[in-house]
Design a protein around this motif. Sequence first.
Motif, PDB file in Angstrom:
ATOM      1  N   MET A   1      29.198  -7.149 -34.868  1.00  0.00           N
ATOM      2  CA  MET A   1      29.654  -8.463 -35.293  1.00  0.00           C
ATOM      3  C   MET A   1      30.527  -9.091 -34.225  1.00  0.00           C
ATOM      4  SD  MET A   1      31.944  -9.474 -38.608  1.00  0.00           S
ATOM      5  CE  MET A   1      33.441  -8.732 -37.990  1.00  0.00           C
TER       6      MET A   1
ATOM      7  N   SER B   1      31.729  -3.109 -35.844  1.00  0.00           N
ATOM      8  CA  SER B   1      31.017  -2.829 -37.093  1.00  0.00           C
ATOM      9  C   SER B   1      31.972  -2.335 -38.169  1.00  0.00           C
ATOM     10  CB  SER B   1      29.925  -1.778 -36.847  1.00  0.00           C
ATOM     11  OG  SER B   1      30.509  -0.577 -36.367  1.00  0.00           O
TER      12      SER B   1
ATOM     13  N   TYR C   1      32.614  -7.193 -45.878  1.00  0.00           N
ATOM     14  CA  TYR C   1      32.438  -8.531 -46.420  1.00  0.00           C
ATOM     15  C   TYR C   1      33.034  -8.587 -47.824  1.00  0.00           C
ATOM     16  CZ  TYR C   1      29.076  -9.236 -42.616  1.00  0.00           C
ATOM     17  OH  TYR C   1      28.488  -9.334 -41.384  1.00  0.00           O
TER      18      TYR C   1
ATOM     19  N   ARG D   1      29.827  -3.599 -43.626  1.00  0.00           N
ATOM     20  CA  ARG D   1      28.806  -4.280 -42.828  1.00  0.00           C
ATOM     21  C   ARG D   1      27.541  -3.441 -42.708  1.00  0.00           C
ATOM     22  NH1 ARG D   1      28.336  -8.388 -39.307  1.00  0.00           N
ATOM     23  NH2 ARG D   1      26.841  -8.153 -37.593  1.00  0.00           N
TER      24      ARG D   1
ATOM     25  N   SER E   1      22.647  -3.245 -42.565  1.00  0.00           N
ATOM     26  CA  SER E   1      22.219  -2.992 -41.191  1.00  0.00           C
ATOM     27  C   SER E   1      20.713  -3.120 -40.996  1.00  0.00           C
ATOM     28  CB  SER E   1      22.677  -1.597 -40.745  1.00  0.00           C
ATOM     29  OG  SER E   1      22.110  -0.593 -41.578  1.00  0.00           O
TER      30      SER E   1
ATOM     31  N   LEU F   1      22.647 -10.456 -41.923  1.00  0.00           N
ATOM     32  CA  LEU F   1      23.914 -10.285 -41.219  1.00  0.00           C
ATOM     33  C   LEU F   1      24.259 -11.524 -40.399  1.00  0.00           C
ATOM     34  CD1 LEU F   1      23.773  -6.577 -39.970  1.00  0.00           C
ATOM     35  CD2 LEU F   1      25.369  -7.553 -41.638  1.00  0.00           C
TER      36      LEU F   1
ATOM     37  N   ASP G   1      27.591 -13.782 -40.894  1.00  0.00           N
ATOM     38  CA  ASP G   1      28.518 -14.027 -39.790  1.00  0.00           C
ATOM     39  C   ASP G   1      28.678 -15.520 -39.518  1.00  0.00           C
ATOM     40  OD1 ASP G   1      28.844 -11.322 -39.566  1.00  0.00           O
ATOM     41  OD2 ASP G   1      27.488 -11.090 -37.862  1.00  0.00           O
TER      42      ASP G   1
END
Length: 308
Positions: free
Chosen positions: A48, A58, A62, A87, A91, A97, A101
Amino acid sequence: LFLLGWPRHNLRGEILGSPSVSTEAAPASSLRSQSYFAFEQIEEPAAMATAADGQVSSDSYYIFLQKFPLKSSFKMIFHTEVVVCPRETFSKDAPFLNTLDGLVSTLTPSRFDKLGVQDATKPPFVAVEKNQWSQQSEPGCVQLGYGGGSCGSGCCGSPHKQQNRNYALNSHQAVIGNAMGDYKELYLYGVSGGCSDCVGAISGEDAYKAVCHGHMNAIEMGGLPKCVSNWSGQDYNPFTNNCNTFTSTVLKCVYGLSDAKPHLGVSDLRNVDCPSEKTPDGSDVGQCMTPTMDESFEATDVSGLSFE
């Protein structure tokens, strides 16, 4: 006022499994849900980029809020829960993701972070599209919710069983029995950890310990002050200490995020005040920190005491 004439059994939901003895948000100013008097009862990963320095990490979580209307309430009374997902849970879905973000970058950060000045120009939360979250079936999240019940020990009103500790983001199951799961809405509030200017990442497990604040599982740890409430089933109050009070406490006092919520109306009447605690550098902060066991704590078994 007409809600006061509503049959109480239509609004009060028992915590599941409890003993007998859930598009962009509008401005926060219009969303301060003033906690529904819904009566609930208890029935590694892609990297991230951080906003601060562009470095990747990582080690982050969230923070979501899920919202459910209650049965027999004409979809006017709401139950909310916080869902915390590492997170790495997502994956296998790089597009999701990337979406998360991108949404995080539009939100105001935690007030506990070094750069966490609350920016009134940024929204406190943003909706996540159902066609995206409904695909997330990996049971890697922690579900944090609260409801009323007959139990009297600390945090017994907030179930923390295996299904709550291994929760999939696409689940429609709430911690109470009368939430309308098919009408679930999901909102993203931000992330915990993952940047050089962030405080240490707070997992869902640590968030549970923080909000319970040493008053959990019938064990009292060192007489810590309560985190707004002791969150027993008997502590439930439809006006001042309901499920939405609990989610406000987790968001504001544990994660330092906004406790504004998406259009709950009279479901969210209380503004919570976080207890004052000392940070490692000795300064005071309004926060519920994760308790740590050391020689200064004395655990007391209160399972045999009466809470009448």
